[in-house]
Design a protein around this motif. Sequence first.
Motif, short mmCIF file in Angstrom:
data_model
loop_
_atom_site.label_atom_id
_atom_site.label_comp_id
_atom_site.label_asym_id
_atom_site.label_seq_id
_atom_site.Cartn_x
_atom_site.Cartn_y
_atom_site.Cartn_z
N SER A 25 124.35 -48.27 49.47
CA SER A 25 124.04 -49.66 49.82
C SER A 25 124.60 -50.63 48.78
CB SER A 25 122.54 -49.86 49.98
OG SER A 25 121.89 -49.63 48.76
N GLN A 26 124.59 -50.20 47.51
CA GLN A 26 125.16 -51.02 46.44
C GLN A 26 126.68 -51.05 46.53
OE1 GLN A 26 123.93 -52.79 43.88
NE2 GLN A 26 121.79 -52.45 44.37
N LYS A 27 127.22 -49.93 47.03
CA LYS A 27 128.67 -49.77 47.12
C LYS A 27 129.29 -50.91 47.92
CE LYS A 27 131.05 -45.37 47.21
NZ LYS A 27 131.00 -44.00 47.73
N ARG A 28 128.64 -51.25 49.06
CA ARG A 28 129.17 -52.33 49.91
C ARG A 28 129.13 -53.66 49.17
NH1 ARG A 28 126.57 -49.31 53.78
NH2 ARG A 28 124.67 -50.53 53.63
N ALA A 29 128.01 -53.93 48.52
CA ALA A 29 127.86 -55.20 47.80
C ALA A 29 128.91 -55.30 46.68
CB ALA A 29 126.46 -55.32 47.23
N GLY A 31 131.71 -53.69 46.57
CA GLY A 31 133.01 -53.76 47.21
C GLY A 31 133.37 -55.20 47.55
N ARG A 32 132.37 -55.94 48.05
CA ARG A 32 132.58 -57.36 48.38
C ARG A 32 132.93 -58.16 47.13
NH1 ARG A 32 128.27 -56.71 52.06
NH2 ARG A 32 126.77 -57.49 50.56
N MET A 33 132.39 -57.74 46.00
CA MET A 33 132.69 -58.44 44.75
C MET A 33 134.03 -58.01 44.16
SD MET A 33 128.82 -58.08 43.20
CE MET A 33 129.38 -57.92 41.52
N GLY A 34 134.72 -57.10 44.87
CA GLY A 34 136.05 -56.68 44.41
C GLY A 34 136.02 -55.51 43.44
N LYS A 36 136.21 -51.84 42.55
CA LYS A 36 136.81 -50.68 43.20
C LYS A 36 136.06 -49.40 42.83
CE LYS A 36 141.44 -52.41 43.93
NZ LYS A 36 141.10 -53.78 43.51
#
Length: 117
Positions: A25-29, A31-34, A36
Amino acid sequence: MNPQLQILIALQDILSLIREAKDPSQKRALGRMGFKMTNLEALEQTRENLEDQLSPAIRSQYARAKKRYGRIVAPVINGICYGCFVKIPSAIDTAEDRNQTLYRCENCGMFLFWVEK
Ligand SMILES: [Zn+2]
């Protein structure tokens, strides 16, 4: 500030980044912040490098705190350890060398640091 304490504070940050990078769930957030996710290996490498800079005695205390709490350092705010919310003896809380010497909380065992005003 004590050099070993600086390493421990950096390690706590790296450990939480590694935890976040592994959490879907943190991964998506992130990811949105750039951020990698291929950086996970680099984070693990950084963690190992920092751990290698700890003295053997501190490294074993670090390993115990990490295993027990998932955290290793706690700030002291108004004389309270923010690892366990127990009052720190005032002789330590008011010591002039409080960030120069590596103090651990007598109750929870976390390494302590003070935010200097
Ligand atoms: Zn504590």
